[in-house]
Design a protein around this motif. Structure first.
Motif, PDB file in Angstrom:
ATOM      1  N   UNK A   1      -5.518  -8.111  -2.681  1.00 29.50           N
ATOM      2  CA  UNK A   1      -5.625  -6.934  -1.808  1.00 29.50           C
ATOM      3  C   UNK A   1      -4.612  -5.863  -2.175  1.00 29.50           C
ATOM      4  N   UNK A   2      -3.370  -6.285  -2.489  1.00 24.77           N
ATOM      5  CA  UNK A   2      -2.353  -5.303  -2.874  1.00 24.77           C
ATOM      6  C   UNK A   2      -2.723  -4.619  -4.183  1.00 24.77           C
ATOM      7  N   UNK A   3      -3.269  -5.392  -5.115  1.00 26.02           N
ATOM      8  CA  UNK A   3      -3.699  -4.825  -6.390  1.00 26.02           C
ATOM      9  C   UNK A   3      -4.862  -3.855  -6.187  1.00 26.02           C
ATOM     10  N   UNK A   4      -5.759  -4.222  -5.299  1.00 33.01           N
ATOM     11  CA  UNK A   4      -6.978  -3.449  -5.077  1.00 33.01           C
ATOM     12  C   UNK A   4      -6.743  -2.185  -4.241  1.00 33.01           C
ATOM     13  N   UNK A   5      -5.948  -2.331  -3.175  1.00 32.26           N
ATOM     14  CA  UNK A   5      -5.825  -1.246  -2.200  1.00 32.26           C
ATOM     15  C   UNK A   5      -4.583  -0.368  -2.359  1.00 32.26           C
ATOM     16  N   UNK A   6      -3.543  -0.881  -3.027  1.00 34.17           N
ATOM     17  CA  UNK A   6      -2.276  -0.151  -3.061  1.00 34.17           C
ATOM     18  C   UNK A   6      -1.892   0.348  -4.460  1.00 34.17           C
ATOM     19  N   UNK A   7      -2.831   0.329  -5.389  1.00 36.25           N
ATOM     20  CA  UNK A   7      -2.536   0.775  -6.739  1.00 36.25           C
ATOM     21  C   UNK A   7      -2.905   2.253  -6.939  1.00 36.25           C
ATOM     22  N   UNK A   8      -4.032   2.651  -6.330  1.00 40.20           N
ATOM     23  CA  UNK A   8      -4.568   3.990  -6.520  1.00 40.20           C
ATOM     24  C   UNK A   8      -3.939   4.977  -5.544  1.00 40.20           C
ATOM     25  N   UNK A   9      -3.272   6.020  -6.073  1.00 36.16           N
ATOM     26  CA  UNK A   9      -2.600   7.006  -5.215  1.00 36.16           C
ATOM     27  C   UNK A   9      -3.576   7.817  -4.374  1.00 36.16           C
ATOM     28  N   UNK A  10      -4.798   7.984  -4.885  1.00 34.23           N
ATOM     29  CA  UNK A  10      -5.784   8.797  -4.155  1.00 34.23           C
ATOM     30  C   UNK A  10      -6.180   8.162  -2.820  1.00 34.23           C
ATOM     31  N   UNK A  11      -5.862   6.871  -2.649  1.00 37.33           N
ATOM     32  CA  UNK A  11      -6.219   6.174  -1.406  1.00 37.33           C
ATOM     33  C   UNK A  11      -5.068   6.169  -0.392  1.00 37.33           C
TER      34      UNK A  11
ATOM     35  N   UNK B   1      -5.887   7.209   3.278  1.00 37.72           N
ATOM     36  CA  UNK B   1      -6.705   6.184   3.943  1.00 37.72           C
ATOM     37  C   UNK B   1      -5.853   4.961   4.294  1.00 37.72           C
ATOM     38  N   UNK B   2      -4.898   4.612   3.411  1.00 40.20           N
ATOM     39  CA  UNK B   2      -4.014   3.452   3.659  1.00 40.20           C
ATOM     40  C   UNK B   2      -3.094   3.699   4.849  1.00 40.20           C
ATOM     41  N   UNK B   3      -2.602   4.943   4.984  1.00 42.81           N
ATOM     42  CA  UNK B   3      -1.634   5.251   6.041  1.00 42.81           C
ATOM     43  C   UNK B   3      -2.203   5.032   7.440  1.00 42.81           C
TER      44      UNK B   3
ATOM     45  N   UNK C   1      -1.083  -8.056   7.803  1.00 44.90           N
ATOM     46  CA  UNK C   1      -0.108  -7.110   8.365  1.00 44.90           C
ATOM     47  C   UNK C   1       0.022  -5.941   7.391  1.00 44.90           C
ATOM     48  N   UNK C   2      -0.384  -4.761   7.825  1.00 45.58           N
ATOM     49  CA  UNK C   2      -0.377  -3.582   6.960  1.00 45.58           C
ATOM     50  C   UNK C   2       0.893  -2.764   7.150  1.00 45.58           C
ATOM     51  N   UNK C   3       1.492  -2.345   6.033  1.00 48.21           N
ATOM     52  CA  UNK C   3       2.591  -1.374   6.071  1.00 48.21           C
ATOM     53  C   UNK C   3       2.193  -0.235   5.134  1.00 48.21           C
ATOM     54  N   UNK C   4       3.054   0.766   4.959  1.00 45.81           N
ATOM     55  CA  UNK C   4       2.702   1.887   4.091  1.00 45.81           C
ATOM     56  C   UNK C   4       2.698   1.480   2.616  1.00 45.81           C
ATOM     57  N   UNK C   5       3.489   0.465   2.264  1.00 42.94           N
ATOM     58  CA  UNK C   5       3.625   0.076   0.852  1.00 42.94           C
ATOM     59  C   UNK C   5       2.750  -1.103   0.442  1.00 42.94           C
TER      60      UNK C   5
END
Length: 202
Positions: A15-25, A28-30, A51-55
């Motif tokens: 999930x971290x690799x998939x959702x937190x790698x691309x800056x354009x997202x 949406x992550x925030x 548990x979601x955080x900004x990073x």
């Protein structure tokens, strides 16, 4: 359950690799930062807590934090959530049960929908870029061959059925054939009767 730490570790890394790698997202992550999502899978005795955080996102087997949203789901259905169009139909059918803030699920599904699912990028840290690209291409070609094979098989079946349908006699032909068979049976019966008469005269 022994499988849970392994499962949570793999899921967290993925999930971290998939959702937190691309800056354009990032925007949406925030929206998910500070949120807690509890996933109760029918196949597992303990839940998965995200548990979601900004990073990053942490995946735990259990948590003291109260969940903003709880979902009850089966693994095959969970895999369908890559497509945000599936969310409402799955809820209506009862395959996905949501309790709490539904926006948490909607935002996560939206992120998954935006994410690029490239197997090469997932494999690269473990086997290197070149090997990962090779594996990805082989898998892609294999799926392509399977798809084309299924399509050609589908065409063959359709053509065979069409040909059989053309060759099949029409209703009038069947009636005519049955009448001809009946007439032939009557002729044979008459011939047998005549032969019996002749035998009797001898």
């Amino acid at each position: 359950m022994l499988l849970t730490p392994l499962l949570t570790g793999v899921l967290e890394t993925s999930l971290n690799s998939l959702l937190f790698r691309d800056r354009s997202m990032k925007t949406a992550r925030q929206r998910l930062a500070g949120k807690v999502l509890r996933i109760e899978l029918q196949e597992l005795s303990s839940p998965l807590v995200l548990l979601f955080s900004e990073q990053r996102v942490d995946v735990l087997g259990q948590s003291e934090d109260s969940a903003d949203c709880t979902v009850q789901i089966r693994v095959p259905v969970l895999l369908k959530l890559r497509d945000r169009q599936q969310l409402s139909p799955l809820m209506r059918s009862g395959e996905l049960i949501v309790e709490g803030d539904i926006q948490v699920v909607q935002q996560l599904v939206g992120l998954l929908d935006l994410a690029e699912w490239d197997p090469a990028e997932w494999l690269a840290p473990y086997v290197g870029d070149i090997a990962a690209q090779g594996v990805s291409q082989i898998v892609g070609k294999g799926l392509g061959l399977l798809k084309s094979g299924l399509q050609s098989q589908q065409r063959y079946v359709a053509e065979t059925l069409t040909e059989e349908w053309r060759m099949a006699p029409g209703p009038l032909e069947v009636v005519w054939f049955n009448e001809e068979v009946d007439a032939t049976v009557r002729s044979v019966d008459a011939l047998i009767a005549r032969l019996d008469k002749l035998e009797g005269k001898r």
